[in-house]
Design a protein around this motif. Structure first.
Motif, PDB file in Angstrom:
ATOM      1  N   GLU A  68      -6.260   0.945  -6.608  1.00  0.00           N
ATOM      2  CA  GLU A  68      -7.458   0.231  -6.149  1.00  0.00           C
ATOM      3  C   GLU A  68      -7.860  -0.791  -7.203  1.00  0.00           C
ATOM      4  O   GLU A  68      -8.010  -0.472  -8.378  1.00  0.00           O
ATOM      5  N   ARG A  72      -3.775  -9.883  -6.513  1.00  0.00           N
ATOM      6  CA  ARG A  72      -3.264  -9.092  -7.636  1.00  0.00           C
ATOM      7  C   ARG A  72      -1.812  -8.706  -7.403  1.00  0.00           C
ATOM      8  O   ARG A  72      -0.976  -8.778  -8.311  1.00  0.00           O
ATOM      9  N   ASP A  86     -11.979  -7.439   0.112  1.00  0.00           N
ATOM     10  CA  ASP A  86     -11.188  -6.485  -0.674  1.00  0.00           C
ATOM     11  C   ASP A  86      -9.702  -6.707  -0.475  1.00  0.00           C
ATOM     12  O   ASP A  86      -8.906  -6.641  -1.421  1.00  0.00           O
ATOM     13  N   THR A  87      -9.277  -6.973   0.755  1.00  0.00           N
ATOM     14  CA  THR A  87      -7.859  -7.155   1.056  1.00  0.00           C
ATOM     15  C   THR A  87      -7.296  -8.400   0.381  1.00  0.00           C
ATOM     16  O   THR A  87      -6.195  -8.382  -0.171  1.00  0.00           O
ATOM     17  N   GLN A 113      -6.782  -7.727  -3.304  1.00  0.00           N
ATOM     18  CA  GLN A 113      -5.576  -6.925  -3.542  1.00  0.00           C
ATOM     19  C   GLN A 113      -4.322  -7.770  -3.383  1.00  0.00           C
ATOM     20  O   GLN A 113      -3.356  -7.615  -4.138  1.00  0.00           O
ATOM     21  N   HIS A 143       0.807  -1.211   0.000  1.00  0.00           N
ATOM     22  CA  HIS A 143       0.000   0.000   0.000  1.00  0.00           C
ATOM     23  C   HIS A 143       0.842   1.264   0.000  1.00  0.00           C
ATOM     24  O   HIS A 143       0.314   2.354   0.122  1.00  0.00           O
TER      25      HIS A 143
END
Length: 265
Positions: free
Chosen positions: A197, A252, A245-246, A249, A188
């Motif tokens: 995002e 990816r 969501d975490t 991420q 991050h």
């Protein structure tokens, strides 16, 4: 955190609970027949005859000026108690509430975790709240970062502390999300690839309806108790979405293909 007792609120704080007040609030002429009682924000400083409500199961005394809980010691049937936003510095009388299941004491003057020792004999106690960030309520001992762990050790049967599950279904979710947050901080940082995002492709963190409450028995006191837990459940739902969501991420950022069978930590 700010406590109500620290704000110097002085408006009409000399109300004493009387049988007339209780009858007017509930419509009951027999105090022992009262099961649910909401006395929020009335400026109560003296619990008066409240101890005569022997059948009381659900009690809300939040937002008053109460400093002594003496009369509550005789309420053997009491299961849910909200004394948030008062001036309580001792919970000793609650040792007599042998059926207590849920206690909200956020926004009071409890100075140390040792002041909770008087409650260790309450075998049914499962939910305890001493801090509520949303309402800016706390207790002095909450300034210690390890107070929740100390409470969990003192009360091994308690399942929820400050709205967060510490045992049973859901505790692993909280711990795993904390671990994910710590391990993914490096992705991050500004300028690092994968920082943008990204939309999630992973499957839902939990199945639909996972957080729905299914009480083992149905009664008015249980219905009211689960209303008190709604805030904690909402926090759980938000945390579940954050986990989805975490994980997306992380996949990816690490260039991992989503696989429903790969979520082993």
């Amino acid at each position: 955190m700010e406590n109500r007792a620290e704000k110097g609120e002085e408006a009409s704080e000399n109300v004493k609970i009387t049988s007339q007040l209780l009858k007017a609030k509930t419509g009951e002429f027999d105090l022992e027949s009262i099961l649910l009682l909401k006395l929020r924000g009335l400026g109560i400083s003296d619990l008066g005859c409240l101890g005569e409500c022997a059948g009381l199961e659900w009690l809300d005394l939040s937002g008053n000026a109460i400093s002594h809980l003496g009369p509550l010691s005789s309420l053997k049937a009491l299961a849910v108690l909200n004394i948030s936003s008062n001036r309580v510095s001792s919970l000793e009388p609650l040792a007599g509430c042998e059926n207590l299941q849920s206690l909200n004491a956020a926004g009071n003057l409890l100075g140390g975790v040792q002041h909770l020792q008087c409650l260790v004999g309450l075998r049914h106690l499962e939910n305890m709240r001493f801090a509520n960030p949303m309402g800016r309520l706390s207790n002095p001992f909450c300034a210690s970062p390890g107070y929740r762990a100390a409470i969990a050790e003192m009360f091994p049967g308690v399942k929820v502390i400050d709205g967060e599950r510490v045992s049973g279904r859901g505790s692993e979710l909280y711990q795993l999300c904390k671990d994910l947050d710590n391990s993914l901080k490096r992705f991050h940082s500004p300028g690092r690839a994968g920082h943008a995002e990204l939309s999630g492709l992973s499957k839902p963190w939990v199945e639909e309806g996972y957080w729905d409450v299914r009480p083992a028995r149905r009664s008015s006191i249980v219905e009211e108790a689960y209303k008190q837990f709604s805030e904690a459940l909402q926090e759980c739902r938000e945390l579940s979405k954050r986990a989805d969501d975490t994980i997306s991420q992380a996949e990816r950022a690490l260039n991992i293909r989503p696989d429903a069978n790969s979520y082993l930590f």
